[in-house]
Design a protein around this motif. Structure first.
Motif, mmCIF file in Angstrom:
data_model
loop_
_atom_site.group_PDB
_atom_site.id
_atom_site.type_symbol
_atom_site.label_atom_id
_atom_site.label_comp_id
_atom_site.label_asym_id
_atom_site.label_seq_id
_atom_site.Cartn_x
_atom_site.Cartn_y
_atom_site.Cartn_z
ATOM 1 N N PRO A 56 31.706 126.451 14.814
ATOM 2 C CA PRO A 56 32.796 127.054 16.014
ATOM 3 C C PRO A 56 33.756 126.855 15.394
ATOM 4 O O PRO A 56 34.345 125.806 15.009
ATOM 5 C CB PRO A 56 32.166 126.251 17.171
ATOM 6 N N LEU A 57 34.860 127.576 16.093
ATOM 7 C CA LEU A 57 36.273 127.465 16.147
ATOM 8 C C LEU A 57 36.773 126.465 16.714
ATOM 9 O O LEU A 57 36.409 126.240 17.669
ATOM 10 C CB LEU A 57 37.119 128.655 16.046
ATOM 11 N N VAL A 58 37.914 125.681 16.425
ATOM 12 C CA VAL A 58 38.028 124.505 17.203
ATOM 13 C C VAL A 58 38.412 124.807 18.523
ATOM 14 O O VAL A 58 38.405 124.068 19.254
ATOM 15 C CB VAL A 58 39.406 123.801 16.398
ATOM 16 N N ASP A 59 39.438 125.784 18.827
ATOM 17 C CA ASP A 59 39.813 126.241 20.365
ATOM 18 C C ASP A 59 38.631 126.521 21.030
ATOM 19 O O ASP A 59 38.677 126.923 22.225
ATOM 20 C CB ASP A 59 41.140 127.306 20.200
ATOM 21 N N GLU A 60 37.548 126.766 20.443
ATOM 22 C CA GLU A 60 36.410 127.244 21.273
ATOM 23 C C GLU A 60 35.507 126.109 21.211
ATOM 24 O O GLU A 60 34.182 126.338 21.805
ATOM 25 C CB GLU A 60 35.606 128.263 20.551
ATOM 26 N N THR A 61 35.818 124.917 21.265
ATOM 27 C CA THR A 61 34.913 123.827 21.098
ATOM 28 C C THR A 61 35.107 122.887 22.524
ATOM 29 O O THR A 61 36.235 122.612 22.727
ATOM 30 C CB THR A 61 34.923 123.090 19.706
ATOM 31 N N ALA A 62 34.132 122.066 22.549
ATOM 32 C CA ALA A 62 34.222 120.791 23.410
ATOM 33 C C ALA A 62 33.855 119.479 22.539
ATOM 34 O O ALA A 62 33.118 119.673 21.664
ATOM 35 C CB ALA A 62 33.259 120.915 24.654
ATOM 36 N N GLN A 63 34.360 118.526 23.132
ATOM 37 C CA GLN A 63 34.209 117.033 22.133
ATOM 38 C C GLN A 63 33.390 116.420 23.146
ATOM 39 O O GLN A 63 33.710 116.129 24.506
ATOM 40 C CB GLN A 63 35.367 116.421 21.990
ATOM 41 N N VAL A 64 32.344 115.720 22.933
ATOM 42 C CA VAL A 64 31.472 114.680 23.844
ATOM 43 C C VAL A 64 31.077 113.556 22.998
ATOM 44 O O VAL A 64 30.800 113.647 21.826
ATOM 45 C CB VAL A 64 30.094 115.561 24.059
ATOM 46 N N GLU A 65 31.373 112.499 23.612
ATOM 47 C CA GLU A 65 31.065 111.102 23.056
ATOM 48 C C GLU A 65 30.018 110.542 23.938
ATOM 49 O O GLU A 65 29.542 110.801 25.061
ATOM 50 C CB GLU A 65 32.338 110.178 23.549
ATOM 51 N N TRP A 66 29.093 109.920 23.054
ATOM 52 C CA TRP A 66 27.860 109.343 23.697
ATOM 53 C C TRP A 66 27.342 108.202 22.906
ATOM 54 O O TRP A 66 27.586 107.978 21.612
ATOM 55 C CB TRP A 66 26.690 110.320 23.312
ATOM 56 N N MET A 67 27.124 106.924 23.566
ATOM 57 C CA MET A 67 26.698 105.844 23.025
ATOM 58 C C MET A 67 25.215 105.805 23.191
ATOM 59 O O MET A 67 24.588 105.846 24.155
ATOM 60 C CB MET A 67 27.234 104.606 23.606
#
Length: 105
Positions: A25-36
């Motif tokens: 996906p293009l950077v401006d169309e993305t979401a970041q999710v962090e998970w432990m």
């Protein structure tokens, strides 16, 4: 510094995906999710391929015991790992739902 590392890792993943004939996906169309990764869960000791992540989802960084690396498909996920995902914005809810399933023992 973290933004620089994230950008570098995103570019590396983009090159890998393109080499594998996938389209990130293009950077401006993305979401970041962090998970432990919980100590006892369905994700522990599985490979990245076995996680069953939604389409257009990348694990761009794994932090383990003070070190960070870009995982490949055969990389094993271990309890306590911190994962950074990038996904298509429209897949964020599906990714979070999948992570909730994987968090169960």
């Amino acid at each position: 510094e973290m933004r620089w590392a994230f950008r570098t890792l995103t570019e590396e993943h983009r090159r890998l995906m393109e080499a594998g004939d996938a389209r990130p996906p293009l950077v401006d169309e993305t979401a970041q999710v962090e998970w432990m990764v919980p100590e006892r869960c369905r994700a522990a000791h599985r490979t990245v391929r076995e996680l069953g992540l939604p389409p257009d989802t990348l694990i761009v960084l794994v932090r383990r015991a003070g070190r960070a690396f870009v995982p490949r498909g055969e990389a094993r996920i271990e309890p306590g790992d911190e994962l950074l995902f990038v996904c298509a914005r429209e897949q964020e809810a599906a990714l979070r739902a999948r992570l909730a399933e994987l968090a169960k023992a």
